[in-house]
Design an enzyme around this catalytic site. Structure first.
Site, PDB file in Angstrom:
ATOM      1  CD  GLU A 134      61.867  81.424  54.385  1.00 22.89           C
ATOM      2  OE1 GLU A 134      62.661  81.847  54.335  1.00 22.89           O
ATOM      3  OE2 GLU A 134      61.150  81.352  55.489  1.00 22.89           O
TER       4      GLU A 134
ATOM      5  CB  CYS B 267      53.718  78.096  57.943  1.00 20.78           C
ATOM      6  SG  CYS B 267      54.058  79.953  58.199  1.00 20.78           S
TER       7      CYS B 267
ATOM      8  CB  CYS C 230      57.446  91.827  53.648  1.00 18.84           C
ATOM      9  SG  CYS C 230      55.935  92.476  54.555  1.00 18.84           S
TER      10      CYS C 230
ATOM     11  CB  CYS D  28      58.355  94.167  61.168  1.00 20.19           C
ATOM     12  SG  CYS D  28      56.916  94.390  60.724  1.00 20.19           S
TER      13      CYS D  28
ATOM     14  CB  CYS E 109      60.639  90.620  60.122  1.00 13.87           C
ATOM     15  SG  CYS E 109      59.840  89.480  58.631  1.00 13.87           S
TER      16      CYS E 109
ATOM     17  CB  CYS F 254      58.771  85.281  59.243  1.00 17.04           C
ATOM     18  SG  CYS F 254      58.445  86.278  57.827  1.00 17.04           S
TER      19      CYS F 254
HETATM   20  N1  SAH Z   1      52.987  89.508  57.726  1.00 17.09           N
HETATM   21  C1  SAH Z   1      52.364  88.843  58.736  1.00 17.09           C
HETATM   22  C2  SAH Z   1      52.451  87.660  58.446  1.00 17.09           C
HETATM   23  C3  SAH Z   1      53.841  87.071  58.266  1.00 17.09           C
HETATM   24  S1  SAH Z   1      54.994  87.219  59.611  1.00 17.09           S
HETATM   25  C4  SAH Z   1      52.443  89.647  60.091  1.00 17.09           C
HETATM   26  O1  SAH Z   1      53.297  90.167  60.478  1.00 17.09           O
HETATM   27  O2  SAH Z   1      51.599  89.011  60.773  1.00 17.09           O
HETATM   28  C5  SAH Z   1      54.199  85.978  60.897  1.00 17.09           C
HETATM   29  C6  SAH Z   1      54.550  86.091  62.525  1.00 17.09           C
HETATM   30  O3  SAH Z   1      55.966  86.311  62.585  1.00 17.09           O
HETATM   31  C7  SAH Z   1      54.345  87.506  62.694  1.00 17.09           C
HETATM   32  O4  SAH Z   1      53.650  87.613  63.802  1.00 17.09           O
HETATM   33  C8  SAH Z   1      55.652  88.189  63.070  1.00 17.09           C
HETATM   34  O5  SAH Z   1      55.721  89.368  63.843  1.00 17.09           O
HETATM   35  C9  SAH Z   1      56.481  87.160  63.490  1.00 17.09           C
HETATM   36  N2  SAH Z   1      57.805  87.174  63.297  1.00 17.09           N
HETATM   37  C10 SAH Z   1      58.556  87.904  62.069  1.00 17.09           C
HETATM   38  N3  SAH Z   1      59.979  87.650  62.252  1.00 17.09           N
HETATM   39  C11 SAH Z   1      60.088  87.179  63.541  1.00 17.09           C
HETATM   40  C12 SAH Z   1      61.332  86.795  64.279  1.00 17.09           C
HETATM   41  N4  SAH Z   1      62.612  87.114  63.811  1.00 17.09           N
HETATM   42  N5  SAH Z   1      61.164  86.125  65.583  1.00 17.09           N
HETATM   43  C13 SAH Z   1      59.845  85.820  66.011  1.00 17.09           C
HETATM   44  N6  SAH Z   1      58.574  86.171  65.346  1.00 17.09           N
HETATM   45  C14 SAH Z   1      58.815  86.867  64.105  1.00 17.09           C
HETATM   46 FE1  SF4 Z   2      56.250  91.901  56.757  1.00 20.40          FE
HETATM   47 FE2  SF4 Z   2      57.847  90.421  58.469  1.00 20.40          FE
HETATM   48 FE3  SF4 Z   2      56.517  92.782  59.208  1.00 20.40          FE
HETATM   49 FE4  SF4 Z   2      54.946  90.497  58.651  1.00 20.40          FE
HETATM   50  S1  SF4 Z   2      56.698  90.550  60.339  1.00 20.40           S
HETATM   51  S2  SF4 Z   2      54.672  92.337  57.977  1.00 20.40           S
HETATM   52  S3  SF4 Z   2      56.321  89.695  56.809  1.00 20.40           S
HETATM   53  S4  SF4 Z   2      58.160  92.453  57.664  1.00 20.40           S
END
Ligand code: SAH
Ligand code: SF4
Length: 359
Positions: A101, A114, A121, A125, A128, A347
């Site tokens: 994306e 972005c 990944c 998390c 995510c 994301c």
């Molecule tokens: N892996 C890196 C960058 C990609 S994610 C990181 O985790 O920082 C970018 C941001 O989107 C991160 O701050 C992550 O916590 C947030 N994010 C991911 N999934 C999300 C969701 N469902 N709602 C809100 N923020 C989210």
């Molecule tokens: Fe990976 Fe999503 Fe966690 Fe960022 S927020 S480190 S993209 S799993």
């Protein structure tokens, strides 16, 4: 001629192009025209009449098919636009069929790209969509650069009087888990002879890969650092971010302190607010204590719902109270604009939606 698998010209910066030309007996000064065409003009067709014969002949011999070099020209397989037309989200297909994306966000009068650093990944998390998919592979530098070139092409075609100013690694993947490719891509992207996005306008967002944060400081890399924190105690954080067990919160905060001291730069902490998980006043007070002495800015992010996580975003009152506590302690704290939620701009969500649709 080399028999190895073709490599992408987009993996090469200025010096790399010079090296490859020289290796084939072409004078280094031809690198200027090729570099400009690839990165300043974003051309994908390199049969340019303005190239001098030695360069033209090198391209004919070496670029395309099995000749040694390819170009990264990802194909748009899905596009969604927000209702105001300012946010556009692209699902791009790479040479091997993997999809990633890339988002163009237009707010505050500035355009931001972005971009993704990996397909999937490995960090897992729980909230995510990308984390829920798991890891597929790292992106090459050219695949990272190509996302920026794609966004610039869209801007040139549809908003010719505007230009791309900011770049954030907040698409799919953990950029500091793919350190070498990301930093090499950023060398190319920040080169003012080509793409030319200044390092001060580039942010690398990380879940908290401690050794890589220290390495960025050690290497004196000039980009902004954003750290996704989401919890102010170890238990709170590792319930959302499993890799917090590998790089514990205390170590992460120490690495941030050291990064701040070495670079003199402010760190942007991302905080996705999840009702009942990390939105209480106690959590906010603990966060303030944790960040004492670190030049910080906290970005509060509303939770975008994903299929694999049943949490909900914080209530407005809780979110405002959370912000109040932090600001009162003297730490700047803002809400990230919710631009693009109507295009599933969280994301990994465009890809996840498509997978669900085709399942
Ligand atoms: N892996 C890196 C960058 C990609 S994610 C990181 O985790 O920082 C970018 C941001 O989107 C991160 O701050 C992550 O916590 C947030 N994010 C991911 N999934 C999300 C969701 N469902 N709602 C809100 N923020 C989210
Ligand atoms: Fe990976 Fe999503 Fe966690 Fe960022 S927020 S480190 S993209 S799993």
């Amino acid at each position: 001629m080399s028999q190895s698998a073709p490599r992408s010209l987009h993996d090469l910066g200025y010096a790399g192009i010079e090296r490859e030309l020289a290796a084939d007996g072409v004078k280094r000064h031809h690198a200027k025209a090729l570099h400009r065409s690839l990165y300043r003009e974003g051309n994908l067709d390199l049969s340019r009449p303005d190239f001098l014969p030695p360069l033209r002949q090198w391209i004919e011999r070496r670029v395309g098919g099995e000749k040694g070099f390819t170009l990264d020209a990802p194909e748009v397989v899905d596009e969604t636009r927000s209702s105001d037309g300012l946010t556009r989200k692209y699902l791009l297909r790479l040479q091997d069929g993997q999809t990633i994306e890339t988002v163009l966000m237009g707010y505050d009068n500035r355009l931001t790209a972005c971009i993704s650093s990996q397909a999937g990944c490995a960090m897992g998390c729980v909230f995510c969509a990308t984390g829920q998919m798991g890891f597929v592979r790292h992106l090459r530098p050219g695949e990272i650069v190509a996302q920026v070139l794609h966004v610039q092409r869209v801007i040139r075609a549809d908003m010719p009087d505007r230009r791309l100013r900011n770049l954030v690694f907040m698409g799919m993947g953990e950029p500091l888990h793919n350190y070498n490719s990301v930093m090499h891509a950023l060398d190319i992207i920040s080169d003012c002879r080509g793409v030319g996005i200044g390092p001060a306008f580039i942010s690398v967002s990380t879940v908290g890969v401690v050794p890589a944060i220290l390495r960025m400081a050690e290497e004196g890399l000039p980009y902004n650092l954003a750290v996704s924190l989401h919890g102010s105690s170890e238990g709170e954080r590792s319930a959302l971010i499993p890799v917090s067990k590998k790089w514990p919160l205390a170590d992460l905060v120490e690495a941030c302190r050291s990064y701040g001291a070495t670079t003199g730069r402010r760190i942007f902490f991302g905080w996705t607010l999840i009702a009942g998980k990390n939105d209480s006043p106690e959590t906010a007070h603990r966060l303030v204590d944790l960040l004492k002495g670190i030049d910080s800015h906290i970005n509060l992010i509303p939770l975008n719902p994903t299929a694999g996580f049943d949490g909900t975003t914080a209530q407005t009152a809780a979110a405002l109270e959370f912000q109040r506590i932090i600001k009162e302690a003297g730490i700047p704290c803002t809400f990230r604009q919710r631009r693009g939620i109507d295009v599933a701009a969280g994301c990994g969500q465009l890809k996840a939606n498509r997978l669900h649709k085709t399942a």
